[in-house]
Design a protein around this motif. Structure first.
Motif, PDB file in Angstrom:
ATOM      1  N   PRO A   9      58.143  -4.312  33.085  1.00 57.92           N
ATOM      2  CA  PRO A   9      59.491  -4.205  32.503  1.00 57.92           C
ATOM      3  C   PRO A   9      59.750  -2.771  32.034  1.00 57.92           C
ATOM      4  CG  PRO A   9      58.005  -5.299  30.970  1.00 57.92           C
ATOM      5  CD  PRO A   9      57.245  -5.103  32.259  1.00 57.92           C
ATOM      6  N   PRO A  10      60.991  -2.331  32.107  1.00 55.81           N
ATOM      7  CA  PRO A  10      61.318  -0.984  31.614  1.00 55.81           C
ATOM      8  C   PRO A  10      61.027  -0.870  30.125  1.00 55.81           C
ATOM      9  CG  PRO A  10      63.101  -1.863  32.944  1.00 55.81           C
ATOM     10  CD  PRO A  10      62.138  -2.990  32.711  1.00 55.81           C
ATOM     11  N   GLN A  11      60.579   0.315  29.705  1.00 56.74           N
ATOM     12  CA  GLN A  11      60.307   0.578  28.295  1.00 56.74           C
ATOM     13  C   GLN A  11      60.551   2.052  28.022  1.00 56.74           C
ATOM     14  OE1 GLN A  11      56.234   0.082  27.125  1.00 56.74           O
ATOM     15  NE2 GLN A  11      55.476   1.652  28.486  1.00 56.74           N
ATOM     16  N   PRO A  12      60.787   2.421  26.765  1.00 60.19           N
ATOM     17  CA  PRO A  12      60.918   3.835  26.435  1.00 60.19           C
ATOM     18  C   PRO A  12      59.568   4.553  26.591  1.00 60.19           C
ATOM     19  CG  PRO A  12      61.876   2.451  24.712  1.00 60.19           C
ATOM     20  CD  PRO A  12      61.100   1.558  25.631  1.00 60.19           C
ATOM     21  N   LEU A  13      59.596   5.740  27.131  1.00 60.26           N
ATOM     22  CA  LEU A  13      58.377   6.532  27.291  1.00 60.26           C
ATOM     23  C   LEU A  13      57.717   6.794  25.937  1.00 60.26           C
ATOM     24  CD1 LEU A  13      56.534   8.098  29.275  1.00 60.26           C
ATOM     25  CD2 LEU A  13      58.006  10.091  28.901  1.00 60.26           C
ATOM     26  N   GLY A  14      58.507   6.861  24.885  1.00 60.83           N
ATOM     27  CA  GLY A  14      57.978   7.107  23.547  1.00 60.83           C
ATOM     28  C   GLY A  14      57.044   6.021  23.030  1.00 60.83           C
ATOM     29  N   LEU A  15      57.065   4.842  23.650  1.00 62.77           N
ATOM     30  CA  LEU A  15      56.173   3.749  23.229  1.00 62.77           C
ATOM     31  C   LEU A  15      54.879   3.707  24.036  1.00 62.77           C
ATOM     32  CD1 LEU A  15      58.720   0.807  22.792  1.00 62.77           C
ATOM     33  CD2 LEU A  15      57.783   2.337  21.039  1.00 62.77           C
ATOM     34  N   ALA A  16      54.824   4.470  25.117  1.00 62.27           N
ATOM     35  CA  ALA A  16      53.658   4.435  26.007  1.00 62.27           C
ATOM     36  C   ALA A  16      52.480   5.189  25.397  1.00 62.27           C
ATOM     37  CB  ALA A  16      54.021   5.030  27.363  1.00 62.27           C
ATOM     38  N   ARG A  17      51.288   4.796  25.820  1.00 57.89           N
ATOM     39  CA  ARG A  17      50.057   5.413  25.324  1.00 57.89           C
ATOM     40  C   ARG A  17      49.493   6.395  26.339  1.00 57.89           C
ATOM     41  NH1 ARG A  17      48.456   3.371  20.141  1.00 57.89           N
ATOM     42  NH2 ARG A  17      46.681   4.665  20.635  1.00 57.89           N
ATOM     43  N   ARG A  18      48.506   7.158  25.895  1.00 56.93           N
ATOM     44  CA  ARG A  18      47.828   8.120  26.769  1.00 56.93           C
ATOM     45  C   ARG A  18      47.302   7.397  28.014  1.00 56.93           C
ATOM     46  NH1 ARG A  18      42.225  11.239  25.784  1.00 56.93           N
ATOM     47  NH2 ARG A  18      42.456  12.709  27.480  1.00 56.93           N
ATOM     48  N   GLU A  57      53.345  10.865  33.655  1.00 54.67           N
ATOM     49  CA  GLU A  57      52.033  10.461  33.172  1.00 54.67           C
ATOM     50  C   GLU A  57      51.822  11.084  31.801  1.00 54.67           C
ATOM     51  OE1 GLU A  57      47.265  10.850  34.252  1.00 54.67           O
ATOM     52  OE2 GLU A  57      48.743  11.814  35.528  1.00 54.67           O
ATOM     53  N   ILE A  58      51.385  10.288  30.830  1.00 56.20           N
ATOM     54  CA  ILE A  58      51.083  10.829  29.502  1.00 56.20           C
ATOM     55  C   ILE A  58      49.646  11.332  29.533  1.00 56.20           C
ATOM     56  CG2 ILE A  58      50.838  10.349  27.045  1.00 56.20           C
ATOM     57  CD1 ILE A  58      53.122   8.422  27.250  1.00 56.20           C
ATOM     58  N   LEU A  59      49.512  12.640  29.356  1.00 52.10           N
ATOM     59  CA  LEU A  59      48.209  13.292  29.455  1.00 52.10           C
ATOM     60  C   LEU A  59      47.496  13.399  28.111  1.00 52.10           C
ATOM     61  CD1 LEU A  59      49.263  16.248  31.769  1.00 52.10           C
ATOM     62  CD2 LEU A  59      48.197  14.089  32.447  1.00 52.10           C
ATOM     63  N   HIS A  60      48.258  13.576  27.039  1.00 51.27           N
ATOM     64  CA  HIS A  60      47.640  13.846  25.741  1.00 51.27           C
ATOM     65  C   HIS A  60      48.579  13.399  24.633  1.00 51.27           C
ATOM     66  CE1 HIS A  60      45.016  15.887  22.895  1.00 51.27           C
ATOM     67  NE2 HIS A  60      46.078  16.428  22.353  1.00 51.27           N
ATOM     68  N   GLU A  61      47.988  12.995  23.504  1.00 50.15           N
ATOM     69  CA  GLU A  61      48.748  12.639  22.310  1.00 50.15           C
ATOM     70  C   GLU A  61      48.275  13.501  21.151  1.00 50.15           C
ATOM     71  OE1 GLU A  61      49.338   7.885  23.025  1.00 50.15           O
ATOM     72  OE2 GLU A  61      47.475   8.529  22.080  1.00 50.15           O
ATOM     73  N   GLY A  62      49.204  13.918  20.316  1.00 51.73           N
ATOM     74  CA  GLY A  62      48.838  14.687  19.135  1.00 51.73           C
ATOM     75  C   GLY A  62      47.979  13.861  18.193  1.00 51.73           C
ATOM     76  N   ILE A  63      47.252  14.531  17.316  1.00 51.26           N
ATOM     77  CA  ILE A  63      46.326  13.865  16.402  1.00 51.26           C
ATOM     78  C   ILE A  63      47.074  13.085  15.320  1.00 51.26           C
ATOM     79  CG2 ILE A  63      44.531  14.245  14.678  1.00 51.26           C
ATOM     80  CD1 ILE A  63      43.644  16.661  16.383  1.00 51.26           C
ATOM     81  N   VAL A  64      48.074  13.702  14.721  1.00 51.15           N
ATOM     82  CA  VAL A  64      48.809  13.067  13.625  1.00 51.15           C
ATOM     83  C   VAL A  64      49.949  12.226  14.198  1.00 51.15           C
ATOM     84  CG1 VAL A  64      50.169  13.468  11.542  1.00 51.15           C
ATOM     85  CG2 VAL A  64      48.247  14.977  12.091  1.00 51.15           C
ATOM     86  N   GLY A  65      49.863  10.933  14.044  1.00 47.97           N
ATOM     87  CA  GLY A  65      50.914  10.040  14.504  1.00 47.97           C
ATOM     88  C   GLY A  65      51.092  10.006  16.010  1.00 47.97           C
ATOM     89  N   ARG A  66      50.073  10.466  16.766  1.00 50.69           N
ATOM     90  CA  ARG A  66      50.132  10.515  18.233  1.00 50.69           C
ATOM     91  C   ARG A  66      51.337  11.322  18.722  1.00 50.69           C
ATOM     92  NH1 ARG A  66      51.011   4.833  18.915  1.00 50.69           N
ATOM     93  NH2 ARG A  66      51.975   5.499  20.830  1.00 50.69           N
ATOM     94  N   ARG A  72      53.141  14.811  32.112  1.00 50.91           N
ATOM     95  CA  ARG A  72      53.304  15.408  33.433  1.00 50.91           C
ATOM     96  C   ARG A  72      54.517  14.739  34.056  1.00 50.91           C
ATOM     97  NH1 ARG A  72      48.328  15.359  36.050  1.00 50.91           N
ATOM     98  NH2 ARG A  72      48.063  17.476  35.296  1.00 50.91           N
ATOM     99  N   VAL A  73      55.504  15.551  34.422  1.00 54.89           N
ATOM    100  CA  VAL A  73      56.722  15.074  35.075  1.00 54.89           C
ATOM    101  C   VAL A  73      56.699  15.655  36.478  1.00 54.89           C
ATOM    102  CG1 VAL A  73      59.237  14.950  34.993  1.00 54.89           C
ATOM    103  CG2 VAL A  73      57.928  15.139  32.867  1.00 54.89           C
ATOM    104  N   ASP A  74      56.456  14.796  37.470  1.00 57.83           N
ATOM    105  CA  ASP A  74      56.215  15.233  38.843  1.00 57.83           C
ATOM    106  C   ASP A  74      55.086  16.261  38.834  1.00 57.83           C
ATOM    107  OD1 ASP A  74      57.855  13.428  40.177  1.00 57.83           O
ATOM    108  OD2 ASP A  74      59.587  14.745  40.118  1.00 57.83           O
ATOM    109  N   ASN A  75      55.373  17.554  38.977  1.00 58.54           N
ATOM    110  CA  ASN A  75      54.285  18.533  39.065  1.00 58.54           C
ATOM    111  C   ASN A  75      54.268  19.543  37.921  1.00 58.54           C
ATOM    112  OD1 ASN A  75      56.562  19.859  39.832  1.00 58.54           O
ATOM    113  ND2 ASN A  75      55.688  20.843  41.633  1.00 58.54           N
ATOM    114  N   ILE A  76      54.991  19.266  36.830  1.00 65.14           N
ATOM    115  CA  ILE A  76      54.951  20.158  35.673  1.00 65.14           C
ATOM    116  C   ILE A  76      54.487  19.376  34.441  1.00 65.14           C
ATOM    117  CG2 ILE A  76      56.786  21.658  36.534  1.00 65.14           C
ATOM    118  CD1 ILE A  76      58.591  20.339  34.372  1.00 65.14           C
TER     119      ILE A  76
END
Length: 91
Positions: A9-18, A57-66, A72-76
């Motif tokens: 199902p569609p979801q906001p990218l902000g809810l996705a995990r690494r 693709e979510i590559l990394h999350e910040g330490i504080v509050g993720r 990565r968006v296509d190739n950047i």
């Protein structure tokens, strides 16, 4: 040639995990609690490459509050705040 059918199902990218990978379905700036106006937020996301059909693709999350997240968006690779990534609907 067979095509892989993604049934998540569609979801906001902000809810996705690494490690999450998906495809941008659309932008919904009204759903983000950004300090930017909806039009400005949508314009900035488009300038960064967050367009319909782009692979993410979510590559990394910040330490504080993720937050922020490296995406990565296509190739950047770009860093965005989770509250602004809430405007990017993915599946």
């Amino acid at each position: 040639m067979s095509e892989i059918c993604d049934t998540r199902p569609p979801q906001p990218l902000g809810l996705a995990r690494r490690g999450y990978t998906g495809t941008i379905q659309h932008l919904a700036a009204g759903g983000a609690s950004s300090s930017l106006s909806d039009i400005e937020l949508e314009s900035r996301l488009i300038e960064l490459g967050f367009v319909e059909g782009a692979r993410v693709e979510i590559l990394h999350e910040g330490i504080v509050g993720r937050d922020p997240i490296a995406v990565r968006v296509d190739n950047i690779t770009v860093a965005v705040r989770r509250r602004e990534a809430m405007a990017v609907i993915v599946a």
